[in-house]
Design a protein around this motif. Structure first.
Motif, PDB file in Angstrom:
ATOM      1  N   ASP A  52       0.774  -1.238   0.000  1.00 19.54           N
ATOM      2  CA  ASP A  52       0.000   0.000   0.000  1.00 19.54           C
ATOM      3  C   ASP A  52       0.821   1.313   0.000  1.00 19.54           C
ATOM      4  O   ASP A  52       0.431   2.268  -0.661  1.00 19.54           O
ATOM      5  CB  ASP A  52      -0.976  -0.095   1.195  1.00 19.54           C
ATOM      6  CG  ASP A  52      -1.562   1.216   1.615  1.00 19.54           C
ATOM      7  OD1 ASP A  52      -2.012   1.930   0.720  1.00 19.54           O
ATOM      8  OD2 ASP A  52      -1.588   1.513   2.806  1.00 19.54           O
ATOM      9  N   PRO A  53       2.009   1.390   0.663  1.00 21.10           N
ATOM     10  CA  PRO A  53       2.697   2.691   0.679  1.00 21.10           C
ATOM     11  C   PRO A  53       3.132   3.152  -0.722  1.00 21.10           C
ATOM     12  O   PRO A  53       3.414   2.340  -1.594  1.00 21.10           O
ATOM     13  CB  PRO A  53       3.919   2.451   1.568  1.00 21.10           C
ATOM     14  CG  PRO A  53       3.657   1.203   2.307  1.00 21.10           C
ATOM     15  CD  PRO A  53       2.702   0.394   1.485  1.00 21.10           C
ATOM     16  N   GLU A  54       3.185   4.459  -0.869  1.00 17.86           N
ATOM     17  CA  GLU A  54       3.584   5.112  -2.133  1.00 17.86           C
ATOM     18  C   GLU A  54       4.921   4.545  -2.630  1.00 17.86           C
ATOM     19  O   GLU A  54       5.932   4.620  -1.925  1.00 17.86           O
ATOM     20  CB  GLU A  54       3.740   6.613  -1.814  1.00 17.86           C
ATOM     21  CG  GLU A  54       4.090   7.516  -2.955  1.00 17.86           C
ATOM     22  CD  GLU A  54       2.888   7.780  -3.854  1.00 17.86           C
ATOM     23  OE1 GLU A  54       1.758   7.820  -3.345  1.00 17.86           O
ATOM     24  OE2 GLU A  54       3.115   7.913  -5.071  1.00 17.86           O
ATOM     25  N   SER A  57       8.783   5.554  -1.722  1.00 20.76           N
ATOM     26  CA  SER A  57       8.896   6.194  -0.403  1.00 20.76           C
ATOM     27  C   SER A  57       9.702   5.293   0.538  1.00 20.76           C
ATOM     28  O   SER A  57       9.859   4.087   0.285  1.00 20.76           O
ATOM     29  CB  SER A  57       7.508   6.441   0.196  1.00 20.76           C
ATOM     30  OG  SER A  57       6.855   5.196   0.427  1.00 20.76           O
ATOM     31  N   ALA A  60       7.518   2.492   1.814  1.00 19.32           N
ATOM     32  CA  ALA A  60       7.357   1.327   0.931  1.00 19.32           C
ATOM     33  C   ALA A  60       8.594   0.421   1.032  1.00 19.32           C
ATOM     34  O   ALA A  60       8.478  -0.782   1.249  1.00 19.32           O
ATOM     35  CB  ALA A  60       7.143   1.786  -0.503  1.00 19.32           C
ATOM     36  N   ARG A 105       0.398  -0.457  -7.324  1.00 20.54           N
ATOM     37  CA  ARG A 105       1.389  -0.189  -6.265  1.00 20.54           C
ATOM     38  C   ARG A 105       2.067  -1.479  -5.822  1.00 20.54           C
ATOM     39  O   ARG A 105       3.260  -1.536  -5.586  1.00 20.54           O
ATOM     40  CB  ARG A 105       0.712   0.421  -5.041  1.00 20.54           C
ATOM     41  CG  ARG A 105       0.437   1.877  -5.176  1.00 20.54           C
ATOM     42  CD  ARG A 105      -0.024   2.430  -3.850  1.00 20.54           C
ATOM     43  NE  ARG A 105      -0.327   3.834  -3.970  1.00 20.54           N
ATOM     44  CZ  ARG A 105      -0.435   4.658  -2.943  1.00 20.54           C
ATOM     45  NH1 ARG A 105      -0.289   4.221  -1.720  1.00 20.54           N
ATOM     46  NH2 ARG A 105      -0.706   5.931  -3.124  1.00 20.54           N
ATOM     47  N   ASN A 109       5.917  -2.171  -5.758  1.00 19.28           N
ATOM     48  CA  ASN A 109       6.598  -2.488  -4.490  1.00 19.28           C
ATOM     49  C   ASN A 109       7.027  -3.957  -4.429  1.00 19.28           C
ATOM     50  O   ASN A 109       7.613  -4.383  -3.434  1.00 19.28           O
ATOM     51  CB  ASN A 109       5.683  -2.169  -3.295  1.00 19.28           C
ATOM     52  CG  ASN A 109       5.428  -0.676  -3.139  1.00 19.28           C
ATOM     53  OD1 ASN A 109       6.157   0.135  -3.701  1.00 19.28           O
ATOM     54  ND2 ASN A 109       4.409  -0.317  -2.376  1.00 19.28           N
ATOM     55  N   LYS A 244      -7.252   8.720   2.326  1.00 17.68           N
ATOM     56  CA  LYS A 244      -6.144   9.650   2.594  1.00 17.68           C
ATOM     57  C   LYS A 244      -5.780   9.658   4.075  1.00 17.68           C
ATOM     58  O   LYS A 244      -4.651   9.926   4.462  1.00 17.68           O
ATOM     59  CB  LYS A 244      -6.538  11.057   2.159  1.00 17.68           C
ATOM     60  CG  LYS A 244      -6.183  11.318   0.714  1.00 17.68           C
ATOM     61  CD  LYS A 244      -6.182  12.793   0.430  1.00 17.68           C
ATOM     62  CE  LYS A 244      -5.754  12.992  -1.022  1.00 17.68           C
ATOM     63  NZ  LYS A 244      -6.554  13.968  -1.700  1.00 17.68           N
ATOM     64  N   ASP A 314       4.746  13.304   5.359  1.00 22.28           N
ATOM     65  CA  ASP A 314       3.938  12.084   5.306  1.00 22.28           C
ATOM     66  C   ASP A 314       4.749  10.822   5.013  1.00 22.28           C
ATOM     67  O   ASP A 314       4.213   9.820   4.594  1.00 22.28           O
ATOM     68  CB  ASP A 314       2.793  12.229   4.288  1.00 22.28           C
ATOM     69  CG  ASP A 314       1.614  11.332   4.686  1.00 22.28           C
ATOM     70  OD1 ASP A 314       1.478  11.058   5.890  1.00 22.28           O
ATOM     71  OD2 ASP A 314       0.874  10.891   3.797  1.00 22.28           O
ATOM     72  N   ASP A 315       6.079  10.905   5.222  1.00 20.02           N
ATOM     73  CA  ASP A 315       6.911   9.700   5.066  1.00 20.02           C
ATOM     74  C   ASP A 315       7.754   9.576   6.340  1.00 20.02           C
ATOM     75  O   ASP A 315       7.766  10.477   7.184  1.00 20.02           O
ATOM     76  CB  ASP A 315       7.824   9.839   3.841  1.00 20.02           C
ATOM     77  CG  ASP A 315       8.367   8.484   3.355  1.00 20.02           C
ATOM     78  OD1 ASP A 315       8.016   7.435   3.956  1.00 20.02           O
ATOM     79  OD2 ASP A 315       9.149   8.482   2.383  1.00 20.02           O
TER      80      ASP A 315
END
Ligand SMILES: Cc1cc2nc3c(=O)[nH]c(=O)nc-3n(C[C@H](O)[C@H](O)[C@H](O)COP(=O)(O)OP(=O)(O)OC[C@H]3O[C@@H](n4cnc5c(N)ncnc54)[C@H](O)[C@@H]3O)c2cc1C
Length: 484
Positions: A52-54, A57, A60, A105, A109, A244, A314-315
């Motif tokens: 799920d993480p960007e 990033s 991730a 994603r 990932n 979000k 946000d990371d």
């Protein structure tokens, strides 16, 4: 000192353990009276798969790597972890549309993820809500015991020479010509390296030495805990589609066969405010009931809240902010799942810059923990023969013996509070929530620590349960057993 680590959550403890293999003097400073009393003890306890993480990033990269490291970590530290898999369910057209980008994603990932239709989903999980039409199945996801992970990491770090100071708050840091002067409410220390793992307060620690560069905002998540049902129920982590505001509401088993329902997601002002709220929990309940059709709320035994440390970018923020000062900040979800990879990253950053020899006698393994509840009849009989206190059950709900409680008090980073015993061995975590065992736990803590019963705290500093009777004179307090 060579290294001072500020904060004994899962991140500070994991980094302490990773660095304990080197010939370094390491001190962990924690303001609370136990390790892992911040976010590390109030979360969803999910070993996220990392789809799920960007992509690109730190979240991730470190989530995927951390997830892979957990088989070894849980074996070495004897921490409960089960790869039960997660399912992200979609009911509405909008939710189904959101599954496509999540699959993309996962590809980026490099996390295995399968799109399943309702029929396929029901074979895995018959309790899904009738409206659920599709779902993403992540087989590498799991559940873990976050308290145990934190306690075990710190215990193993201390077995390998790390020192831990509890009840000590860092209030100032001054840069010296070589290293830093760290001031706490108890004293001062010189150190070459500072590692800032202060969770929601890591911006304040950063700002003690640097100009403000990032902020950490507290975002609270509230949960229900459902009792062990002793009948078949959900076997996977069931997520709604993430938004979000985070990964959304989930329904999941825990490693102790309870069930978690939550969390909410609300920015708040006070970084320590873990109160729960009936209206917020009602929203959690309503949302959860749209992903799993029957949730046995009458078997709810507790509600709790945890505070996410949301960074301004946000990371995760993992950096050498200036010579010898490392920030490990903004470690919100998936911080638990990433913790071994975060620790490895910080270890590599420090050792590359400050090369140090390894210890010859470093032992990555924690002494085995006896969990009576999981033992066979033969194992129990053998244990009780060796130590009759294994036959003295202190907590009936969770089947915990006096010998297990004593053991958790005398290990490195041992329990000193009622909640500390609960986090490590479970008395107070079952259906009666301490109604039966708490007086016994106070007795045992008082006896084993040589403290008066009135000195035994429930959880946070100053949360003593027993008070002196007003008519008692000070002299009558001589023996711990005289207190009421
Ligand atoms: C609601 C919620 C759900 C989550 N769910 C998951 C999940 O399912 N899976 C997952 O991987 N992650 C999850 N997380 C994230 C995970 O819990 C965190 O990433 C992790 O616990 C952060 O650990 P930490 O050590 O950075 O912070 P903490 O555990 O908060 O530790 C920081 C420590 O620093 C101490 N400290 C602060 N200031 C000072 C000072 N001045 N002096 C001394 N000590 C100080 C604090 O007392 C505290 O003990 C969740 C988090 C929340 C809140």
């Amino acid at each position: 000192m060579d290294v001072i680590i500020i904060g004994a959550g899962v991140i500070g403890a994991s980094i302490a353990r990773a660095l304990s293999k080197y010939q370094m003097d390491i001190l962990v400073i924690e303001k609370d009276n136990d390790v892992g009393d911040g976010a590390s003890c109030a979360n969803s306890a999910i070993l996220h798969s990392g789809y799920d993480p960007e992509p690109g990033s730190l979240k991730a990269r470190l989530n995927v790597l951390g997830n892979q490291m957990f088989d070894e970590i849980s074996r070495d530290l004897d921490v409960q972890m089960r790869r039960i898999g997660s399912i992200t369910v979609a009911s509405t057209d909008e939710e189904i549309e959101a599954l496509g980008p999540l699959q993309k994603r996962a590809e980026q990932n490099q996390v295995p993820l399968q799109l399943l239709n309702r029929e396929e989903l029901l074979k895995l999980e018959p309790f899904l809500h009738p409206s659920v039409r599709f779902g993403l199945y992540a087989p590498t996801a799991g559940i873990l015991n976050p308290f145990e992970l934190t306690v075990a990491s710190m215990e193993n770090a201390m077995d390998n020479g790390v020192k831990l100071h509890l009840r000590e708050e860092v209030i100032a840091i001054k840069r010296l010509q070589e290293g830093f002067l760290v001031t706490t409410n108890q004293g001062t220390y010189e150190t070459k390296i500072v590692v800032n793992c202060a969770g929601v307060h890591s911006d304040a620690i950063h700002n003690m030495v640097h100009t403000p560069e990032f902020t950490i905002k507290p975002r609270r998540g509230e949960y229900y805990v459902i009792d062990n049902l002793f009948t078949p129920y959900i076997k996977h982590v069931i997520f709604g589609v993430p938004t979000k505001a985070g990964k959304g509401v989930l329904v999941a088993p825990t490693t102790h066969d309870n069930y978690l329902v939550g969390p909410s997601s609300d920015f708040i002002e006070d970084k320590e405010d873990t109160a729960t709220h009936a209206d917020i929990l009602k929203m959690v309940k309503d949302r959860a009931l749209t992903i799993v059709s029957t949730i046995p709320f009458p078997s709810m035994i507790r509600q709790f809240a945890g505070i996410r440390a949301v960074s301004s970018n946000d990371d995760f923020i993992i950096q050498e902010a200036s010579h010898g000062f490392f920030d490990v900040a903004g470690i919100q979800s998936p911080g638990l799942a990433s913790s071994p990879a975060i620790a490895k990253m910080v270890e590599d950053m420090i050792i590359e810059k400050y090369p140090t020899t390894k210890k010859e006698n470093y032992n990555p393994r924690r002494r085995r923990v006896v969990r009576l509840k999981e033992c066979s009849l033969e194992e129990r009989t053998k244990l009780i023969k060796e130590n009759p206190l294994y036959g003295h059950i202190i907590c009936r709900c969770e089947g915990v013996s006096e010998a297990e409680v004593i053991d958790c008090i005398h290990r490195h980073a041992g329990a000193t509070t009622i909640k500390g015993v609960k986090k490590r061995t479970r008395p107070g975590a079952g259906r009666c929530q301490g109604g039966f065992c708490e007086p016994h736990i106070i007795e045992i803590l008082s006896r084993e620590l040589g403290r008066k019963k009135t000195e035994i705290e429930y959880a946070k500093i100053g949360s003593n349960i027993l008070q002196k009777r007003p008519e008692f004179r000070e002299e009558s307090q001589g023996e711990p057993h005289e207190n009421h």
